[in-house]
Write a protein that holds these residues in place. Sequence first.
Motif, PDB file in Angstrom:
ATOM      1  N   PRO A  37       0.832  -1.211   0.000  1.00  0.00           N
ATOM      2  CA  PRO A  37       0.000   0.000   0.000  1.00  0.00           C
ATOM      3  C   PRO A  37       0.867   1.264   0.000  1.00  0.00           C
ATOM      4  N   ASP A  38       0.338   2.316  -0.611  1.00  0.00           N
ATOM      5  CA  ASP A  38       1.081   3.578  -0.680  1.00  0.00           C
ATOM      6  C   ASP A  38       1.417   4.111   0.704  1.00  0.00           C
ATOM      7  N   TYR A  39       0.509   3.931   1.674  1.00  0.00           N
ATOM      8  CA  TYR A  39       0.773   4.470   3.002  1.00  0.00           C
ATOM      9  C   TYR A  39       1.969   3.770   3.659  1.00  0.00           C
ATOM     10  N   TRP A  40       2.164   2.477   3.356  1.00  0.00           N
ATOM     11  CA  TRP A  40       3.294   1.738   3.935  1.00  0.00           C
ATOM     12  C   TRP A  40       4.597   2.187   3.277  1.00  0.00           C
ATOM     13  N   ARG A  41       4.587   2.315   1.962  1.00  0.00           N
ATOM     14  CA  ARG A  41       5.802   2.746   1.267  1.00  0.00           C
ATOM     15  C   ARG A  41       6.194   4.167   1.674  1.00  0.00           C
ATOM     16  N   ALA A  42       5.209   5.044   1.863  1.00  0.00           N
ATOM     17  CA  ALA A  42       5.512   6.415   2.268  1.00  0.00           C
ATOM     18  C   ALA A  42       6.174   6.446   3.636  1.00  0.00           C
ATOM     19  N   ASP A  43       5.822   5.504   4.493  1.00  0.00           N
ATOM     20  CA  ASP A  43       6.394   5.454   5.834  1.00  0.00           C
ATOM     21  C   ASP A  43       7.776   4.818   5.845  1.00  0.00           C
ATOM     22  N   ARG A  44       7.962   3.720   5.112  1.00  0.00           N
ATOM     23  CA  ARG A  44       9.206   2.963   5.201  1.00  0.00           C
ATOM     24  C   ARG A  44      10.201   3.293   4.097  1.00  0.00           C
ATOM     25  N   THR A  45       9.730   3.605   2.897  1.00  0.00           N
ATOM     26  CA  THR A  45      10.627   3.939   1.794  1.00  0.00           C
ATOM     27  C   THR A  45      10.131   5.205   1.099  1.00  0.00           C
ATOM     28  N   PRO A  46      10.175   6.345   1.773  1.00  0.00           N
ATOM     29  CA  PRO A  46       9.635   7.588   1.194  1.00  0.00           C
ATOM     30  C   PRO A  46      10.440   8.029  -0.020  1.00  0.00           C
ATOM     31  N   ASP A  47       9.764   8.744  -0.928  1.00  0.00           N
ATOM     32  CA  ASP A  47      10.485   9.280  -2.080  1.00  0.00           C
ATOM     33  C   ASP A  47      10.989  10.693  -1.828  1.00  0.00           C
ATOM     34  N   ARG A  48      10.617  11.282  -0.675  1.00  0.00           N
ATOM     35  CA  ARG A  48      11.119  12.601  -0.278  1.00  0.00           C
ATOM     36  C   ARG A  48      11.301  12.643   1.232  1.00  0.00           C
ATOM     37  N   THR A  49      12.250  13.457   1.678  1.00  0.00           N
ATOM     38  CA  THR A  49      12.444  13.658   3.107  1.00  0.00           C
ATOM     39  C   THR A  49      11.363  14.607   3.627  1.00  0.00           C
ATOM     40  N   PRO A  50      11.200  14.740   4.946  1.00  0.00           N
ATOM     41  CA  PRO A  50      10.222  15.702   5.468  1.00  0.00           C
ATOM     42  C   PRO A  50      10.457  17.116   4.967  1.00  0.00           C
ATOM     43  N   GLY A  51      11.715  17.455   4.672  1.00  0.00           N
ATOM     44  CA  GLY A  51      12.031  18.782   4.160  1.00  0.00           C
ATOM     45  C   GLY A  51      11.842  18.937   2.666  1.00  0.00           C
ATOM     46  N   GLY A  52      11.428  17.860   1.991  1.00  0.00           N
ATOM     47  CA  GLY A  52      11.148  17.938   0.561  1.00  0.00           C
ATOM     48  C   GLY A  52      12.279  17.521  -0.346  1.00  0.00           C
ATOM     49  N   HIS A  53      13.393  17.048   0.195  1.00  0.00           N
ATOM     50  CA  HIS A  53      14.520  16.624  -0.642  1.00  0.00           C
ATOM     51  C   HIS A  53      14.242  15.233  -1.222  1.00  0.00           C
ATOM     52  N   PRO A  54      14.543  15.026  -2.512  1.00  0.00           N
ATOM     53  CA  PRO A  54      14.251  13.726  -3.136  1.00  0.00           C
ATOM     54  C   PRO A  54      15.120  12.616  -2.558  1.00  0.00           C
ATOM     55  N   VAL A  55      14.531  11.420  -2.461  1.00  0.00           N
ATOM     56  CA  VAL A  55      15.246  10.225  -2.001  1.00  0.00           C
ATOM     57  C   VAL A  55      15.348   9.274  -3.178  1.00  0.00           C
ATOM     58  N   GLU A  56      16.559   8.895  -3.523  1.00  0.00           N
ATOM     59  CA  GLU A  56      16.779   8.048  -4.702  1.00  0.00           C
ATOM     60  C   GLU A  56      16.419   6.595  -4.385  1.00  0.00           C
ATOM     61  N   PRO A  57      15.593   5.955  -5.214  1.00  0.00           N
ATOM     62  CA  PRO A  57      15.281   4.535  -4.995  1.00  0.00           C
ATOM     63  C   PRO A  57      16.466   3.653  -5.349  1.00  0.00           C
ATOM     64  N   GLY A  58      16.630   2.576  -4.604  1.00  0.00           N
ATOM     65  CA  GLY A  58      17.713   1.631  -4.846  1.00  0.00           C
ATOM     66  C   GLY A  58      17.178   0.306  -5.358  1.00  0.00           C
ATOM     67  N   PRO A  59      17.992  -0.748  -5.321  1.00  0.00           N
ATOM     68  CA  PRO A  59      17.568  -2.070  -5.811  1.00  0.00           C
ATOM     69  C   PRO A  59      16.416  -2.641  -4.995  1.00  0.00           C
ATOM     70  N   GLN A  60      15.737  -3.617  -5.583  1.00  0.00           N
ATOM     71  CA  GLN A  60      14.624  -4.283  -4.911  1.00  0.00           C
ATOM     72  C   GLN A  60      15.121  -5.520  -4.163  1.00  0.00           C
ATOM     73  N   PHE A  61      14.347  -5.927  -3.144  1.00  0.00           N
ATOM     74  CA  PHE A  61      14.663  -7.150  -2.415  1.00  0.00           C
ATOM     75  C   PHE A  61      13.369  -7.814  -1.967  1.00  0.00           C
ATOM     76  N   GLU A  62      13.456  -9.112  -1.649  1.00  0.00           N
ATOM     77  CA  GLU A  62      12.299  -9.871  -1.187  1.00  0.00           C
ATOM     78  C   GLU A  62      12.431 -10.308   0.268  1.00  0.00           C
ATOM     79  N   THR A  63      13.658 -10.550   0.740  1.00  0.00           N
ATOM     80  CA  THR A  63      13.860 -11.035   2.101  1.00  0.00           C
ATOM     81  C   THR A  63      14.827 -10.120   2.838  1.00  0.00           C
ATOM     82  N   LEU A  64      14.817 -10.210   4.158  1.00  0.00           N
ATOM     83  CA  LEU A  64      15.725  -9.399   4.959  1.00  0.00           C
ATOM     84  C   LEU A  64      17.177  -9.738   4.653  1.00  0.00           C
TER      85      LEU A  64
END
Length: 301
Positions: free
Chosen positions: A191-218
Amino acid sequence: MTLAEELHFGRTAERLHVTTARISQTIKKLERHIGTPLFDRSSRHVDLTEAGRQLHDDLRPACDQIEAALQKAANAARGVGSVLQVGFLGAAAGQLMVQAAQLFGQRHSGWRAQPRELQIVDGLRRLRAGDVDLLVVSLPHNEPDMVTGPVLFSESRVLGVSCRHPLARRDSVSLEDLAAVKMLQVVGGFPDYWRADRTPDRTPGGHPVEPGPQFETLQEALALIDADEGAFVMGAQVSRFYARPGVVYLPFRDAPPLEWVPTWLVTNTAPQITAFNQAAQDVAARVSSVPRDQRPDAHGG
């Protein structure tokens, strides 16, 4: 229903073990039958239309009832109706579930709980499929077909980074420091709400966060972090249960704690659910009442 959850034709095909073309043909046939598009498609995004969202919401209760009925019949055929399947994610929740299962069995003769470790990418799917009756997840969690119980335990958030990353020389980090790393992405239609909490695309100050590789397990995530391919936000339990020489866990100065709760399907009204939740709450309360330096590793920090 699966495409509405995943919003991705490829992942939907993988879950249903058919081709992507089969999914596309089925959706087109359904849309012709209804007389309106159910999904907005582009080269980069798939979204529900208003009609598609309404159909999904109307079908969800009926689908849940059918799945629950089939699972109940399957359990009866296997003679395991008295065994509660309890899913968990991570070592801290696992230790709590094992202790809760022991207390549950002591209190209720003839009932038994079986703790089962799941992966982050398939926890909700397997709960919906009936593979487990209850699952311990971290908030935020707001699924309309699920009930959420009280918080069992909480833990501080940490940022896992490679020991070679410049941030590793710090004692702590801020949420604004996420702009300095690539954030690993969990595979799957979360869900979008989970991704926004754990892997946000911006910091609280509005700076972009670069996405990295994908994973399935810890373990995949930790291997990627060790190789300096990205970073990820986790609970502080990782510093105790998942220590690695090449990974540094930095506490956040300004992030709220992660809270863990039990969740189960709305359609599952078995009395074992209520009884197990009470056992889990009692175990959690018992552990939290012990001074931290005298506690067993029940919550892992």
